[in-house]
Design a protein around this motif. Structure first.
Motif, short mmCIF file in Angstrom:
data_model
loop_
_atom_site.label_atom_id
_atom_site.label_comp_id
_atom_site.label_asym_id
_atom_site.label_seq_id
_atom_site.Cartn_x
_atom_site.Cartn_y
_atom_site.Cartn_z
N ARG A 477 95.92 47.74 14.80
CA ARG A 477 96.40 48.24 13.50
C ARG A 477 97.87 47.88 13.29
O ARG A 477 98.60 47.59 14.24
CB ARG A 477 96.22 49.74 13.43
CG ARG A 477 94.77 50.20 13.41
CD ARG A 477 94.18 50.15 12.01
NE ARG A 477 92.97 50.98 11.96
CZ ARG A 477 92.38 51.37 10.86
NH1 ARG A 477 92.85 51.00 9.68
NH2 ARG A 477 91.29 52.11 10.90
N TYR A 489 93.68 55.45 13.81
CA TYR A 489 92.70 55.08 14.82
C TYR A 489 92.73 53.57 14.99
O TYR A 489 92.75 52.83 14.00
CB TYR A 489 91.31 55.53 14.38
CG TYR A 489 90.18 55.03 15.27
CD1 TYR A 489 89.93 55.60 16.51
CD2 TYR A 489 89.37 53.97 14.85
CE1 TYR A 489 88.91 55.14 17.32
CE2 TYR A 489 88.34 53.51 15.66
CZ TYR A 489 88.11 54.09 16.89
OH TYR A 489 87.10 53.62 17.68
N THR A 490 92.74 53.10 16.24
CA THR A 490 92.90 51.67 16.47
C THR A 490 92.24 51.26 17.77
O THR A 490 91.78 52.10 18.56
CB THR A 490 94.40 51.30 16.50
OG1 THR A 490 94.55 49.89 16.62
CG2 THR A 490 95.11 51.98 17.68
N ASP A 502 89.77 52.43 22.82
CA ASP A 502 90.07 52.81 21.45
C ASP A 502 90.85 54.12 21.53
O ASP A 502 90.83 54.82 22.54
CB ASP A 502 88.81 52.94 20.60
CG ASP A 502 87.92 54.11 21.01
OD1 ASP A 502 88.02 54.55 22.19
OD2 ASP A 502 87.12 54.59 20.20
N GLY A 503 91.57 54.44 20.49
CA GLY A 503 92.37 55.66 20.53
C GLY A 503 93.12 55.86 19.24
O GLY A 503 92.93 55.14 18.26
N THR A 504 93.98 56.86 19.25
CA THR A 504 94.79 57.17 18.09
C THR A 504 96.27 57.04 18.45
O THR A 504 96.67 57.30 19.59
CB THR A 504 94.52 58.59 17.57
OG1 THR A 504 94.62 59.53 18.64
CG2 THR A 504 93.14 58.68 16.95
N PHE A 579 93.98 62.49 9.15
CA PHE A 579 94.80 61.63 10.00
C PHE A 579 96.30 61.85 9.76
O PHE A 579 97.08 60.91 9.65
CB PHE A 579 94.41 60.16 9.85
CG PHE A 579 93.21 59.79 10.67
CD1 PHE A 579 93.34 59.34 11.97
CD2 PHE A 579 91.93 59.93 10.14
CE1 PHE A 579 92.22 59.03 12.73
CE2 PHE A 579 90.81 59.61 10.90
CZ PHE A 579 90.96 59.17 12.20
N THR A 599 92.18 65.56 13.12
CA THR A 599 91.38 64.53 13.78
C THR A 599 90.23 65.20 14.52
O THR A 599 90.20 66.41 14.67
CB THR A 599 92.24 63.73 14.78
OG1 THR A 599 92.90 64.64 15.65
CG2 THR A 599 93.27 62.86 14.07
N TYR A 601 86.09 64.35 16.74
CA TYR A 601 85.09 63.43 17.27
C TYR A 601 83.70 63.99 17.00
O TYR A 601 82.78 63.82 17.77
CB TYR A 601 85.33 63.28 18.78
CG TYR A 601 84.65 62.13 19.47
CD1 TYR A 601 84.82 60.82 19.04
CD2 TYR A 601 83.86 62.35 20.59
CE1 TYR A 601 84.21 59.77 19.71
CE2 TYR A 601 83.25 61.31 21.27
CZ TYR A 601 83.43 60.02 20.82
OH TYR A 601 82.83 58.98 21.48
N LEU A 649 80.17 57.40 16.05
CA LEU A 649 81.45 57.32 16.74
C LEU A 649 81.22 56.72 18.14
O LEU A 649 80.38 57.18 18.89
CB LEU A 649 82.08 58.71 16.86
CG LEU A 649 82.31 59.41 15.51
CD1 LEU A 649 82.77 60.84 15.70
CD2 LEU A 649 83.31 58.62 14.67
N ALA A 670 88.98 48.49 12.16
CA ALA A 670 90.24 48.77 12.86
C ALA A 670 90.98 47.50 13.23
O ALA A 670 91.99 47.56 13.94
CB ALA A 670 89.96 49.60 14.12
#
Length: 786
Positions: A477, A489-490, A502-504, A579, A599, A601, A649, A670
């Motif tokens: 991102r 999120y990227t 993956d993560g934030t 977000f 955020t 899941y 997800l 992403a």
């Protein structure tokens, strides 16, 4: 100085990162962040301190044997009060050992002369060295206290290296580590030996691999049955059948049974996690068939040692073969490779009745069973009054220090609702709640609210003038577009396009970021890039200083708005956008500090609340007091898996790994290759992959009612064209659904496929390709539009 650091063992083209080696005479002593360590030092010893992550101040205190404390005796500048050490001795578990060392030696901490190292700031990997002029005791403290959620400084690990001036004459430097407590028995077993021993109910048995890569056969008999003339020992087949796994592990399914279903021992700690119960302890016949008649073997050794107890001899002993690494291939043939155990690895068992036990150090030197080099085993017994916590060994990397399975800050809060905890990435997490179960937890998330523990998510603080440049380089991102207070999120990729994680990314300031991902590899990758590219940025772990619960479901906003107070400059819970994050406190201005992010899941409206572990119980209780009357219940991993599959997800190891790019993992959104014009790691590979896609993540509907297993093959007629990555029977949709990665030629919605079971051909489950997410594809529920 760099030459003294450990390196992976390597010989003749074989590299073993799991067996790091040090030069002769060099010892390694890790010091936990915020903790301390005491090590005896002798005249002429070279002392080196390494800051692993950067910015970690270190306090050194040195005592001579006569009780004098003078930093000059190691060539350091003293005159400081060891404030950090005093705090660590009171608050950190590592401090208890230091206190015992001080008490044993009669040293007065009140008269300590402390020296500071790295006080002015340090880079990851920086070192400082000193030389002792007298014998004495060195105390090293990685000073630092609790980290507030909105701050970005946490105490982190340092390492003490000691190069001994005098090498022990003819003595093996690799010896058994200190006992876990005062042992009742401390027996060393040399290769080719077996040792019998009696154990009383409740006592603990530690079987320790001293030098690593050594198999140890273990067998236990019920003493009560032997007194009746019956031989009732651990039966591998019964144990596997009752526990549902090849060998028990710490947790609910931890017991070993006899053929009469009597439990004999349970496993409490296991630092390896991979053993063998397929076959026998090594036998005379095995060596004879390999062309080595007369070779010493464990079965004959066991026969000889158990004869005194009247136990009949056997040609081959079924045993729990600790540290032995066998495997089954697709043709059901049993193979073997080197054991996974490192020096000092062990298993810890608790006797459930009075026992006669036997342990061996396997003599096999003709195959990889002992890494081609048989070594010794240590057996220790501890009293039943000791309190050993359940633990499974965890290492961030193959050569990293062993970490015990940790309890999160919220563990005791969830333990009020369940005993069913499972190990997840080095932490205990609840799998299912006792009085609810996964289905009830699922429906609470969809209809009311749930609270779940997400503390094992890895948190890394990325700070410094080049923090934005580092993040821009390492994630897909565009970090230049991420505002302060924003979250994105990227994906994070290797050069070939395969995903690391993956993560934030949380942006806390212009030069302040927080990476939250699923594994430590992502944080270590960030630090590696900063170091190799000379960027003025620090990447420091804060996982153990940030525990977080997710409050998810339609009522989550109504619950948290009654709990979280925010100052005027911050958004309230009601105002917080998707977000976005806000910094607040519990109840009011003087409450514990928290960071709240919108955020989750679960595919539902939701929030995460981050706090320091010291405040976790207070945070949980405040949320529970409001949420429980509204129908909120705790949620475990089983229900979470149902929610995330329905909502499309992805999960590491299922939808993606380092061979899967983000497009193949279903998160191509992403990777904004057009709008992000800056280069980033993996960009060229991702452009090529996107231009020539091979695989695609799709949804499947399966009308047959059978839930596939992740990894099941997906077919279009005879050929396999993909695999199932995740599957569940959806409660809200009333059907079996799955996510699958398939060849792009068969990925169009409406394509009829089959999921192969058994050998892939003898049983097929009909499936049809459908868009995913299966549930709420427009994300209206996440946005709060119910």
């Amino acid at each position: 100085m760099q030459a003294i650091l450990e390196r992976p063992f390597e010989r003749a083209g074989i590299v073993v990162p799991g067996l790091p080696v040090l030069p002769p005479g060099v010892e390694r002593h890790p010091v936990p962040g915020g903790g301390s360590r005491a090590v005896p030092i002798f005249k002429g010893d070279e002392i080196t301190i390494q800051d692993r992550e950067g910015l970690q101040p270190v306090e050194l205190v040195f005592y001579a044997h006569d009780g004098r404390s003078d930093a000059a005796m190691i060539g350091a500048k003293g005159g400081r009060d060891p404030k950090g050490l005093k705090a660590a001795l009171l608050s950190d578990p590592s401090g208890r050992k230091v206190v015992r060392a001080l008490e044993k030696s009669g040293f007065d901490l009140g008269r300590a002369d402390a020296a500071m190292v790295f006080e002015g700031g340090s880079r990851a990997g920086d070192m400082a060295s000193f030389t002792a002029s007298v014998d004495g005791l060195l105390i090293v403290c990685a000073a630092g206290g609790p980290m507030e959620p909105e701050e970005q400084w946490a105490p982190t690990e340092v390492v003490l290296y000691v190069r001994r001036a005098a090498l022990p004459n003819g003595k093996d430097m690799l010896v058994a580590p200190d006992p876990l407590a005062d042992p009742l028995l401390d027996a060393n077993i040399q290769p080719g030996q077996a040792v019998p021993y009696e154990v009383k109910a409740g006592q603990y048995i530690q079987i320790l691999d001293v030098k690593g890569r050594e198999c140890s056969d273990f067998q236990a008999f019920s003493l009560r049955a032997l007194d009746r003339g019956l031989e009732r020992e651990i039966d591998p087949t019964t144990t596997r059948s009752l526990m549902g796994s090849l060998y028990p592990m710490p947790g609910l399914n931890a017991k070993y049974f006899t053929v009469d279903h009597e439990p004999l021992v349970e496993i409490v700690q296991d630092t390896v996690g991979r053993h063998d119960t397929f076959g026998l302890a090594c036998t005379a016949r095995y060596y004879e068939d390999m062309g080595y008649p007369g070779h010493i073997n464990c079965s004959d050794n066991i026969n000889r040692e158990l004869a005194v107890f009247g136990i009949r001899p056997r040609g081959g002993w079924p045993a729990i073969n600790y540290f032995f690494n066998t495997l089954l291939d697709d043709t059901h043939a049993i193979g073997m490779d080197d054991p996974w155990s490192r020096p000092g690895d062990y298993v810890l068992l608790r006797a459930l009745t009075d026992l006669v036990c036997v342990s061996t150090a396997c003599p096999c030197d003709i195959d990889p069973a002992n890494g081609w080099n048989p070594t010794d085993i240590q057996v220790r017994l501890y009293d039943k009054t000791e309190d050993f916590k359940r633990s499974i060994g965890w290492r961030k990397t193959p050569g990293a220090d062993l970490e015990e399975t940790k309890k999160t800050g919220f563990h005791d809060c969830f333990a009020r609702h369940t005993r069913n905890f499972v190990e997840y990435n080095g932490y205990w997490l609840p799998d299912e709640m006792t009085n609810h179960g996964a289905t009830a937890e699922y429906w609470a998330a969809r209809e009311k609210a749930v609270i779940m523990d997400l503390s094992p998510l890895r948190k890394y603080e990325v700070t410094g003038p080049d923090a934005e440049a580092l993040m821009q380089l390492c994630v897909t991102r565009d970090m230049k577009k991420l505002p302060v207070g924003g979250i994105v999120y990227t994906a994070m990729c290797y050069d070939h396009g395969g995903m690391i994680d993956d993560g934030t990314v949380f942006r806390l300031g212009e030069t302040n970021f927080r990476w939250i991902g699923g594994n430590d590899q992502s944080g270590l990758w960030l630090r590696k890039q900063a170091e190799e590219r000379g960027l003025n940025a620090w990447v420091r772990s804060s996982t153990d200083h940030h525990c977080n619960v997710a409050v998810q479901g339609p009522l989550s906003r109504d619950i948290l708005k009654q709990v979280i107070w925010t100052p005027p400059a911050q958004a309230t819970v009601e105002e917080l956008g998707w977000f976005r994050l806000t910094i607040g406190r519990l109840h009011g201005f003087d409450g514990p500090s928290v960071v709240v992010s919108r955020t989750g899941y679960s595919g539902e409206l939701g929030y995460e609340v981050f706090c320091h572990p010291k405040d976790a119980e207070q945070v949980f209780d405040a949320i529970w007091a409001v949420g429980a009357p509204m129908g909120m219940i705790p949620l475990g991993l089983k229900a979470l898996n149902m929610l995330r599959i329905e909502s499309g997800l992805i999960f590491a190891g299922s939808e993606f790994d380092d061979q899967t790019d983000p497009m193949e993992a279903g998160i191509g959104f992403a990777v904004p290759l057009k709008s992000k014009t800056d280069d980033f790691i993996g960009r060229a590979a991702l452009e090529a992959r996107k231009a020539n896609p091979q695989k695609k993540l799709v949804g499947l509907d399966l009308p047959g009612g059978i839930v596939p297993t992740p990894g099941d093959c997906v077919h279009f007629g005879k050929p396999q064209i993909g695999i199932v990555t995740s599957a569940v029977k959806s409660p809200i949709l009333g059907k079996v659904i799955a996510l699958a990665r398939v060849d792009v030629t068969h990925s169009a919605p409406g394509t009829e496929l089959e999921v192969g079971r058994l050998d892939g051909d003898q049983k097929r489950l009909k499936a049809v390709v459908v868009p995913f997410p299966h549930f709420d594809p427009t994300k209206e529920r996440v946005k709060g539009n119910y």
